[in-house]
Design an enzyme around this catalytic site. Structure first.
Site, PDB file in Angstrom:
ATOM      1  N   ASP A 169       0.821  -1.215   0.000  1.00  0.00           N
ATOM      2  CA  ASP A 169       0.000   0.000   0.000  1.00  0.00           C
ATOM      3  C   ASP A 169       0.853   1.263   0.000  1.00  0.00           C
ATOM      4  O   ASP A 169       0.472   2.271  -0.583  1.00  0.00           O
ATOM      5  CB  ASP A 169      -0.955   0.006   1.202  1.00  0.00           C
ATOM      6  CG  ASP A 169      -2.075  -1.025   1.015  1.00  0.00           C
ATOM      7  OD1 ASP A 169      -2.271  -1.487  -0.126  1.00  0.00           O
ATOM      8  OD2 ASP A 169      -2.744  -1.373   2.009  1.00  0.00           O
ATOM      9  N   LYS A 206     -13.937  -6.242   6.743  1.00  0.00           N
ATOM     10  CA  LYS A 206     -13.365  -6.444   5.410  1.00  0.00           C
ATOM     11  C   LYS A 206     -12.764  -7.848   5.400  1.00  0.00           C
ATOM     12  O   LYS A 206     -11.643  -8.074   5.869  1.00  0.00           O
ATOM     13  CB  LYS A 206     -12.302  -5.392   5.111  1.00  0.00           C
ATOM     14  CG  LYS A 206     -11.767  -5.523   3.703  1.00  0.00           C
ATOM     15  CD  LYS A 206     -10.875  -4.357   3.347  1.00  0.00           C
ATOM     16  CE  LYS A 206     -10.384  -4.445   1.922  1.00  0.00           C
ATOM     17  NZ  LYS A 206      -9.621  -5.660   1.628  1.00  0.00           N
ATOM     18  N   ARG A 212     -13.530 -11.515  -9.771  1.00  0.00           N
ATOM     19  CA  ARG A 212     -13.574 -10.094 -10.126  1.00  0.00           C
ATOM     20  C   ARG A 212     -12.886  -9.830 -11.458  1.00  0.00           C
ATOM     21  O   ARG A 212     -13.281  -8.952 -12.216  1.00  0.00           O
ATOM     22  CB  ARG A 212     -12.911  -9.264  -9.017  1.00  0.00           C
ATOM     23  CG  ARG A 212     -13.110  -7.789  -9.207  1.00  0.00           C
ATOM     24  CD  ARG A 212     -12.568  -7.003  -8.029  1.00  0.00           C
ATOM     25  NE  ARG A 212     -11.111  -6.962  -8.034  1.00  0.00           N
ATOM     26  CZ  ARG A 212     -10.378  -6.426  -7.060  1.00  0.00           C
ATOM     27  NH1 ARG A 212     -10.974  -5.930  -5.995  1.00  0.00           N
ATOM     28  NH2 ARG A 212      -9.075  -6.409  -7.147  1.00  0.00           N
ATOM     29  N   LYS A 270      -7.949  -0.145   7.168  1.00  0.00           N
ATOM     30  CA  LYS A 270      -7.206  -1.390   7.417  1.00  0.00           C
ATOM     31  C   LYS A 270      -6.602  -1.425   8.814  1.00  0.00           C
ATOM     32  O   LYS A 270      -6.170  -0.395   9.336  1.00  0.00           O
ATOM     33  CB  LYS A 270      -6.106  -1.530   6.375  1.00  0.00           C
ATOM     34  CG  LYS A 270      -6.652  -1.738   4.976  1.00  0.00           C
ATOM     35  CD  LYS A 270      -5.974  -2.932   4.353  1.00  0.00           C
ATOM     36  CE  LYS A 270      -6.361  -3.114   2.914  1.00  0.00           C
ATOM     37  NZ  LYS A 270      -5.272  -3.721   2.163  1.00  0.00           N
ATOM     38  N   CYS A 298      37.049 -13.560  26.396  1.00  0.00           N
ATOM     39  CA  CYS A 298      36.298 -13.172  25.193  1.00  0.00           C
ATOM     40  C   CYS A 298      35.830 -11.736  25.393  1.00  0.00           C
ATOM     41  O   CYS A 298      35.119 -11.440  26.349  1.00  0.00           O
ATOM     42  CB  CYS A 298      35.103 -14.106  25.025  1.00  0.00           C
ATOM     43  SG  CYS A 298      33.986 -13.642  23.695  1.00  0.00           S
TER      44      CYS A 298
HETATM   45  N1  LIG Z   1       1.256  -7.821  -0.749  1.00  0.00           N
HETATM   46  C1  LIG Z   1       1.197  -7.636  -2.049  1.00  0.00           C
HETATM   47  O1  LIG Z   1       2.140  -7.887  -2.773  1.00  0.00           O
HETATM   48  C2  LIG Z   1      -0.069  -7.139  -2.642  1.00  0.00           C
HETATM   49  C3  LIG Z   1      -0.179  -7.014  -4.023  1.00  0.00           C
HETATM   50  C4  LIG Z   1      -1.357  -6.570  -4.528  1.00  0.00           C
HETATM   51  C5  LIG Z   1      -2.401  -6.247  -3.687  1.00  0.00           C
HETATM   52  N2  LIG Z   1      -2.258  -6.376  -2.344  1.00  0.00           N
HETATM   53  C6  LIG Z   1      -3.329  -6.022  -1.406  1.00  0.00           C
HETATM   54  O2  LIG Z   1      -4.545  -5.999  -2.032  1.00  0.00           O
HETATM   55  C7  LIG Z   1      -5.092  -4.714  -1.920  1.00  0.00           C
HETATM   56  C8  LIG Z   1      -5.681  -4.328  -3.194  1.00  0.00           C
HETATM   57  O3  LIG Z   1      -6.448  -5.375  -3.566  1.00  0.00           O
HETATM   58  P1  LIG Z   1      -7.900  -5.185  -4.078  1.00  0.00           P
HETATM   59  O4  LIG Z   1      -7.898  -4.237  -5.208  1.00  0.00           O
HETATM   60  O5  LIG Z   1      -8.447  -6.530  -4.253  1.00  0.00           O
HETATM   61  O6  LIG Z   1      -8.615  -4.408  -2.934  1.00  0.00           O
HETATM   62  P2  LIG Z   1      -8.894  -4.811  -1.480  1.00  0.00           P
HETATM   63  O7  LIG Z   1      -8.838  -6.252  -1.310  1.00  0.00           O
HETATM   64  O8  LIG Z   1      -8.067  -3.992  -0.575  1.00  0.00           O
HETATM   65  O9  LIG Z   1     -10.378  -4.282  -1.308  1.00  0.00           O
HETATM   66  C9  LIG Z   1     -11.411  -4.526  -2.213  1.00  0.00           C
HETATM   67  C10 LIG Z   1     -12.003  -5.853  -2.010  1.00  0.00           C
HETATM   68  O10 LIG Z   1     -12.395  -6.034  -0.673  1.00  0.00           O
HETATM   69  C11 LIG Z   1     -13.332  -7.081  -0.668  1.00  0.00           C
HETATM   70  N3  LIG Z   1     -14.218  -6.977   0.490  1.00  0.00           N
HETATM   71  C12 LIG Z   1     -14.121  -7.745   1.604  1.00  0.00           C
HETATM   72  N4  LIG Z   1     -15.060  -7.435   2.479  1.00  0.00           N
HETATM   73  C13 LIG Z   1     -15.811  -6.462   1.929  1.00  0.00           C
HETATM   74  C14 LIG Z   1     -16.950  -5.740   2.370  1.00  0.00           C
HETATM   75  N5  LIG Z   1     -17.515  -5.953   3.562  1.00  0.00           N
HETATM   76  N6  LIG Z   1     -17.450  -4.797   1.553  1.00  0.00           N
HETATM   77  C15 LIG Z   1     -16.888  -4.558   0.345  1.00  0.00           C
HETATM   78  N7  LIG Z   1     -15.807  -5.210  -0.122  1.00  0.00           N
HETATM   79  C16 LIG Z   1     -15.265  -6.160   0.663  1.00  0.00           C
HETATM   80  C17 LIG Z   1     -14.041  -7.011  -1.976  1.00  0.00           C
HETATM   81  O11 LIG Z   1     -14.006  -8.274  -2.571  1.00  0.00           O
HETATM   82  C18 LIG Z   1     -13.266  -6.012  -2.780  1.00  0.00           C
HETATM   83  O12 LIG Z   1     -12.964  -6.471  -4.076  1.00  0.00           O
HETATM   84  C19 LIG Z   1      -3.988  -3.789  -1.552  1.00  0.00           C
HETATM   85  O13 LIG Z   1      -4.442  -2.732  -0.748  1.00  0.00           O
HETATM   86  C20 LIG Z   1      -3.059  -4.675  -0.829  1.00  0.00           C
HETATM   87  O14 LIG Z   1      -3.422  -4.639   0.515  1.00  0.00           O
HETATM   88  C21 LIG Z   1      -1.123  -6.798  -1.827  1.00  0.00           C
HETATM   89 ZN   LIG Z   2      34.090 -15.514  22.526  1.00  0.00          ZN
END
Ligand SMILES: NC(=O)c1ccc[n+]([C@@H]2O[C@H](COP(=O)([O-])OP(=O)(O)OC[C@H]3O[C@@H](n4cnc5c(N)ncnc54)[C@H](O)[C@@H]3O)[C@@H](O)[C@H]2O)c1
Ligand SMILES: [Zn+2]
Length: 679
Positions: free
Chosen positions: A42, A121, A142, A316, A439
C-alpha cells in the site's frame, strides 16, 4: 506533451514504481504468493497515487492506479461479463484519513447527513453471482472488473450461496457480489493436511480460497469449507444498501460481520477499535473494516474513480504480521557467552514500528523452522512487542529452482568475537563461547552487568559508556573499576564526559563498594545460570570466601543439596569459582560485605569441633585445617568435652590418649580423607 514538464527523476521513479507494483500484483493475484506485506504494498501504491496527483501527465490508461487489478484472466478460460463493473476499495490506515473521508463525502453531498454502514473487510476473494429470474446462472471472479473467470462449477460447494431465490419483486437480472472465504479453523486443518502430505502450506486463508476457486476441480473445493459473505448487489435494491442487505438475508445470503451504522468519525473509530480488539476471536480473517455510505442516492451522486468508488473506504488494521526477506543470520555473544542467532530482515512496519532484526533464540529454532538466508519469512511482534520470525512463507528455492545457495544455516563452531571454541552443553539448547572473560564480547557484557542496577548499581555507566571506556583501554576488567580514578584526567577529555559526570561515577563506585549485599555481588559476577533469585540464595548461605576456598567436589555436593539447585547449576557455580578464583579475589580486595546475621550455613561439619594431631601425609596440616573450616568445622588446638573428632596422623602424642579417656571419636588420616571425600 505533458511529459516534457515532468522532471526526469520523477518520471524515472514512476517507471520504477509501476514495474514494482506490477510485479507484486502478479505475485499476489496470479500466484497467490505475495512477496511483501499489504501495508508495504500500500505504501508503494500510495506513492504512485501521490506522484500522479502532482504530475497528472504521468497517468497512463494502464497505470496500476487506473485498472482494477486482475485475478488473472487465463487464456482459454471462459469469461463472464459483469452486469456492472466491480471496483476495488481505497485503503486508509489512520483516524485522520477517516476524518478526511467523512469531510470530503459530506462536502460533495452538500452537507447532507451521511450514514455509513460498517462491515468487516473479509480477507477472501471477490465473487459475482448472476441470477436470472431467480436462478443462479453463473459465478465469476472479479477479474479486471469488467470480466471475470467463470467458476460456476464450484458454487454448489460454497456455503451460503442459494441456487434459487424468491424472484418476486426482484429484477430479472440480478448480480450479487460478495467474498468467498475460509474460516480460520478450516484453514488451519486444511494446511495441516497439506503439511502431512508434504505439500506447501498456504500463507493465509485468502490464498487458500483463491487457489481453490481458480485452480482446482470441484471435489477439492468441497473439502475446503468455502463460504460466501454478501457485500454488494446490482442493480440497487430498495432505498439503501442496508435495506438491500436485509432483503438479501431473507433470501438466504449471509454477511457475518455487520456492525450497524455510524455517522461521525468518532463513531466509526469506536467501532474500529472494538473490532480490532476482538479480531483474534473472530471466525474468519479480516484485515480491517469497510465503511460504505448507506443511501443509494448518495452513491449515485458521488460516483466512482477509475478503480474505486467515492462512497466507500477500507480502514485497514495495522499489520500484526508481515512478510519480509531474511537477509542474514548474525551471531551475538551475550554476557555469559551464549551465542544468540539474530535474523537480519528487510525492514518492515509492524503495528507502526519498523522491524529489522529478530532473535532466533538458538540453533534448534532455526532448524525447526528450516530458516535459510534469502527466504521469505513471516514476522510478527509477540505480545505486540518483541519481533519474532514465525515461519518461512515460501522458500526462495521454490520461486527460483536454479537457486542453489539455499543452504542450511551452519552454527559457528568458533566464537565470532574471540575465535575461541564454542560448545553446546548437554541439556542446553544454547551454544556457548567458553573463553569466559578472555572473550571481549563477554567481558564488555560482564562489565556492564557488574555495574547494572540490580547488580552493583553504579550510576552513570550504561552499556555505551562501558564500551567506550573499554575501547579507550581504561576499563579492561571489572577490577579496573576500583582504580579508575587514576585515569580521571584523560577520561574527562572524552566526548560526552566532563568533570561532573566522571566524579559522579567515581563517587558512586566508592559508595557502592562498601557494605555490598552478598546476593548482589554473586549476581554481579555473571555466573552462568545464576539469576537474581539464585544469587540471593547463595548470598544467604555462603560468603564469597567460602565459595572460593571450598574444595571443588565438596562445593558441588553441597550446592546440589540446596532445594531448587540442580546438577547443571551446581556445576556452573563450582566451575565459575574454580576458573575465576584469582579475578574474584582481586575484586574482593576492594569490597566490604554487608554483615549477614542471618546466614544459614548448610555446611556438613557445621557445629562440629575438630582437633588435628600428629604428622599428616596427604596434605600439610594447614590445608587440612582449612578444608575442615570451609566445610563448617571449628578447628581447635586443644581437646575439650565439646570436641567431636580428633584426627590423628603419625606420632600423635598425648592427645590421642586424652581423647580416648574423654570418649572422643578418633579418625585416622585415611578415615578423615574418606569422610571429606563424601562432600
Ligand atoms: N502484498 C502484495 O504484494 C499485494 C499485491 C497486490 C495487492 N495487495 C493487497 O490488495 C489490496 C488491493 O487489492 P484489491 O484491489 O483486491 O482491494 P482490497 O482487497 O483492498 O479491497 C477490495 C475488495 O475487498 C473485498 N471486500 C471484503 N469485504 C468487503 C466488504 N464488507 N465490503 C466490500 N468489499 C469487501 C471485496 O471483494 C473487494 O474487491 C492492496 O491494498 C493490498 O493490501 C497486496
Ligand atoms: Zn568468545
Amino acid at each position: 506533451m505533458e511529459n516534457f514538464r515532468i522532471p526526469f527523476d520523477i518520471q524515472e521513479e514512476w517507471n520504477a514504481l509501476v514495474t514494482e507494483i506490477r510485479m507484486h500484483n502478479r505475485l499476489y493475484y496470479e500466484e497467490n504468493l505475495p512477496l511483501i506485506s499489504d501495508d508495504a504494498y500500500d505504501s508503494l501504491y500510495r506513492r504512485l497515487v501521490y506522484l500522479e496527483q502532482r504530475f497528472p501527465g504521468l497517468v497512463t490508461f494502464d497505470s496500476p492506479t487506473q485498472q482494477v487489478q486482475t485475478s488473472l484472466l487465463q487464456d482459454g478460460k471462459a469469461r463472464i461479463s459483469h452486469l456492472f463493473p466491480l471496483y476495488s476499495l481505497d485503503s486508509v490506515y489512520s483516524p485522520e484519513e477517516i476524518a478526511q473521508f467523512i469531510k470530503r463525502t459530506s462536502k460533495a453531498l452538500d452537507g447532507d447527513l451521511v450514514r455509513f454502514v460498517m462491515e468487516g473487510k473479509i480477507d477472501g476473494l471477490t465473487l459475482a453471482l448472476q441470477y436470472k429470474k431467480g436462478n443462479l446462472v453463473s459465478a465469476a471472479t472479479r477479474g479486471d472488473g469488467q470480466m471475470g473467470e467463470n467458476v460456476t462449477q464450484h458454487v454448489r460447494h460454497i456455503a451460503h450461496i442459494p441456487l434459487e431465490i424468491d424472484f418476486k419483486d426482484m429484477p430479472e437480472d440480478l448480480e450479487i457480489r460478495g467474498e468467498v472465504y475460509i474460516e480460520k479453523e478450516d484453514f488451519e486443518s486444511f494446511n495441516r493436511d497439506r503439511r502431512h502430505r508434504g505439500e506447501l502450506c498456504f500463507s493465509n486463508p485468502r490464498n487458500a480460497a483463491a487457489g481453490a476457486l481458480r485452480h482446482l476441480d470441484s471435489v477439492h473445493v468441497m473439502h475446503r469449507g468455502l463460504k460466501f459473505a454478501v457485500h454488494g448487489v446490482w442493480p440497487q435494491l430498495k432505498a439503501s444498501y442496508g435495506e438491500a442487505m436485509e432483503c438479501l438475508r431473507r433470501l438466504g445470503f449471509c454477511m457475518p460481520l455487520s456492525y450497524g451504522f455510524g455517522t461521525t468519525a468518532d463513531g466509526l473509530l469506536e467501532c474500529f477499535e472494538k473490532v480490532l480488539s476482538e479480531r483474534e476471536t473472530l471466525k474468519c480473517e479480516i484485515d480491517g473494516l469497510v465503511y460504505k455510505i448507506d443511501s443509494w442516492s448518495h452513491h449515485d451522486r458521488l460516483g466512482y474513480r477509475a478503480k474505486s468508488p467515492r462512497f466507500a473506504i477500507a480502514h485497514k488494521f495495522p499489520a500484526k504480521s508481515s512478510i519480509t526477506e531474511l537477509q542474514d543470520i548474525q551471531i551475538q555473544v551475550g554476557r555469559t557467552g551464549i551465542l544468540t542467532p539474530v535474523a537480519i530482515l528487510s525492514p518492515v512496519l509492524l503495528g507502526g514500528v519498523q522491524v529489522a532484526r529478530a532473535s532466533l533464540h538458538n540453533e534448534d529454532e532455526i532448524l525447526k523452522k528450516d530458516l535459510r538466508i534469502g527466504d521469505r519469512v513471516r514476522v510478527q511482534r509477540a505480545g505486540d512487542v518483541i519481533p519474532q520470525v514465525c515461519e518461512v512463507v515460501y522458500p526462495r528455492r521454490s520461486l527460483d529452482e536454479t537457486n542453489t545457495d539455499r543452504r542450511q544455516f551452519m552454527f559457528p563452531r568458533f566464537c565470532p568475537v574471540c575465535q575461541g571454541p564454542v560448545v553446546r552443553l548437554e541439556e542446553e539448547a544454547a551454544h556457548r563461547c567458553i573463553s569466559g572473560l578472555k572473550c571481549s564480547a563477554q567481558k564488555i557484557w560482564a562489565l556492564h552487568h557488574f555495574v547494572s542496577k540490580d547488580a552493583m548499581d553504579i550510576e552513570g555507566l550504561g552499556l555505551k559508556n562501558v564500551h567506550r571506556l573499554h575501547k579507550e583501554g581504561i576499563l579492561n576488567e571489572v577490577v579496573d573499576l576500583f582504580t579508575l580514578s587514576q585515569y580521571k584526567n584523560h577520561w574527562m577529555t572524552l566526548d560526552g564526559w566532563g568533570k561532573k559526570s566522571v566524579n559522579g561515577v567515581l563517587e558512586s563506585i566508592e559508595y557502592k563498594r562498601h557494605n555490598v549485599p552478598r546476593g548482589r555481588f554473586f549476581y554481579a559476577l555473571s555466573i552462568p545460570h545464576v539469576g537474581k533469585t539464585t544469587a540471593n540464595i547463595l548470598g544467604k548461605k555462603f560468603s564469597p570466601e567460602t565459595l572460593l576456598a571450598m574444595p571443588r567436589d565438596a562445593l558441588h555436593e553441597i550446592l546440589i543439596q540446596i532445594q531448587g539447585f540442580g546438577y547443571v547449576l551446581a556445576q556452573s557455580i563450582t566451575d565459575f569459582f574454580h576458573h575465576n578464583a584469582a579475578q574474584i579475589q582481586n575484586i574482593m580486595r576492594y569490597l566490604t560485605f554487608e554483615k549477614n546475621e542471618t546466614v544459614q550455613v548448610f555446611l556438613p561439619f557445621q557445629g562440629k569441633h575438630v582437633v588435628f594431631t600428629g604428622k599428616f601425609h596427604h596434605a600439610p596440616r594447614s590445608r587440612l585445617i582449612n578444608d575442615a573450616q570451609h566445610l563448617g568445622a571449628t578447628v581447635s588446638t586443644h581437646l575439650s568435652k565439646r570436641t567431636d573428632y580428633l584426627v590423628v596422623g603419625t606420632d600423635p602424642g598425648s592427645k590421642y590418649l586424652k581423647a580416648q579417656a574423654l570418649h572422643i571419636q578418633t579418625l585416622t588420616e585415611e578415615e578423615w580423607m574418606e569422610l571429606l571425600a563424601a562432600f
